[in-house]
Scaffold this active site. Structure first.
Site, short mmCIF file in Angstrom:
data_model
loop_
_atom_site.label_atom_id
_atom_site.label_comp_id
_atom_site.label_asym_id
_atom_site.label_seq_id
_atom_site.Cartn_x
_atom_site.Cartn_y
_atom_site.Cartn_z
N ASP A 181 -14.15 -12.38 -10.42
CA ASP A 181 -14.87 -12.05 -11.65
C ASP A 181 -15.06 -13.26 -12.57
O ASP A 181 -15.26 -13.09 -13.77
CB ASP A 181 -14.11 -10.94 -12.39
CG ASP A 181 -14.97 -10.23 -13.43
OD1 ASP A 181 -16.19 -10.19 -13.26
OD2 ASP A 181 -14.40 -9.75 -14.42
N CYS A 211 -27.13 8.75 -14.25
CA CYS A 211 -26.53 7.65 -15.02
C CYS A 211 -27.42 7.23 -16.17
O CYS A 211 -26.94 6.96 -17.27
CB CYS A 211 -26.24 6.46 -14.11
SG CYS A 211 -27.67 5.84 -13.20
#
Length: 377
Positions: free
Chosen positions: A135, A197
């Site tokens: 990340d 979503c």
């Protein structure tokens, strides 16, 4: 024995990773979409996303590792069985995104990736170069993961594995190793006509399918935004104080989520999952560090967490928060003072005028004064 894709996948399983895929170290096929995204300013204040040197790295992985040939991408499930929806949705509590219920995932994945990379180097006779990231690298990791067969990109921009949803972390190893056999890319999308979503996002952060405008995203504002949260968005934050799971939770593929075997990701206690807002409002630096030590929440610091809790308290509108919000009008942080003023206005309405007028008169921070002036107006 020579290194093969099968041996690499077996080693990933041995190290405890849930998923492993391998693809050539080529530019992401969504590179142009990313460039359009930063040109439109949708990365908000995440300047690192648009830094020229990092853009170059995303355009050519050899800028990261000269001689890069392959990209090994691993996944590690983080979902736990904690599912007390009543607790999570209690407006008196601040909600934390599920990936942050346990300890910080960076060192957990990082140590395994380094062990993985050391094994690769040993098998390669010390001739293989590598870079490992969790990340942090200048990679469009979800797009590369799709190329490595780990899932498809959904309309919520998340990587979705068709048999385990999207509740897993990603890590990458860029290596000079070249293989004869790579995983097949996953097809572009399996969302079909589903748009749950997009409809569920309370702040309308998706201007189009597969496009996220971070400037309207709850997760962005509660984690990445170091400054003021726009007044027009705050009422839609609900009780989220760190991250947001809404666009993932409503996805039909989440029913396939696999519970993690990693004990580090299990909630230590309920106060790391949905702490009481009054407790967060009262945190000083020492108490903050003690409560969220080794948690992903620790990265944003006490100031931003209390700012987020003020917004949640403003949406709660309970008299129980008023004494704490009044105390925060004298906090050392302008961000906290200003957002506490907004929460008081939300809770007390016109009855907060004297408190806000006093704050406007004595405060010398322009941000706070502007916030209070807008409320009084």
């Amino acid at each position: 024995m020579s290194l093969t894709a099968d041996r690499i996948r077996d080693k990933a399983r041995e190290l405890g990773f849930s998923l492993c895929g391998i693809c050539p170290a080529l530019p992401s096929p969504t590179l142009n979409a990313y460039l359009r995204w930063i040109r439109r300013g949708m990365h908000g204040e995440m300047a690192y996303m648009a830094r020229p040197d990092r853009v170059r790295r995303r355009q050519d992985l050899r800028e990261i590792l000269p001689g890069a040939r392959s990209l090994i991408i691993v996944g590690l499930d983080y979902q736990t069985s904690f599912a007390d929806e009543a607790l999570l949705n209690d407006p008196a509590r601040g909600r934390v995104a599920s990936y942050a219920w346990g300890v910080d995932y960076h060192p957990v994945l990082g140590l395994r990736l380094e062990s993985f990379a050391d094994w690769l180097a040993e098998c390669g006779g010390g001739q293989l170069a590598h870079k490992a990231y969790v990340d942090t690298g200048a990679l469009l990791e979800r797009s590369h993961a799709q190329q490595a067969g780990l899932g498809f990109i959904g309309k919520n921009t998340m990587l979705i594995h068709p048999r385990r949803g999207s509740s897993f972390f990603l890590g990458e190893i860029i290596t000079s190793l070249e293989l004869d056999d790579y995983d097949s890319p996953h097809r572009e999308t399996m969302c079909g006509t589903c748009a749950r979503c997009l409809a569920a996002c309370p702040t309308d952060a998706f201007p189009a399918p597969f496009v996220l405008d971070a400037r309207r995203c709850i997760s962005y504002h509660t984690i990445e935004n170091k400054g003021w949260v726009g007044r027009q968005l705050r009422a839609d934050f609900g009780n989220w104080i760190f991250g947001c799971d809404i666009c993932m939770d409503v996805c039909p593929f989440q029913r396939f989520t696999v519970e993690t075997d990693e004990v580090a990701f299990l909630p230590l206690d309920v106060e790391r999952v949905a702490p009481k807002l009054v407790d967060i409002l009262m945190l000083d630096e020492r108490a903050f560090r003690q409560l969220f030590r080794r948690s992903p929440v620790e990265r944003i610091g006490r100031e931003r967490l209390v700012r987020n809790a003020c917004i949640a308290a403003g949406n709660w509108r309970s008299e129980r928060a008023i004494p704490h919000l009044i105390q925060l009008l004298y906090d050392a942080s302008p961000l906290v003072r200003g957002h506490a003023a907004w929460a008081l206005w939300q809770t007390m309405g016109l009855d907060s005028n004297k408190l806000l007028s006093d704050l406007h008169r004595r405060d010398d921070d322009e941000g706070v004064r502007g916030e209070v002036a807008a409320l009084l107006a």
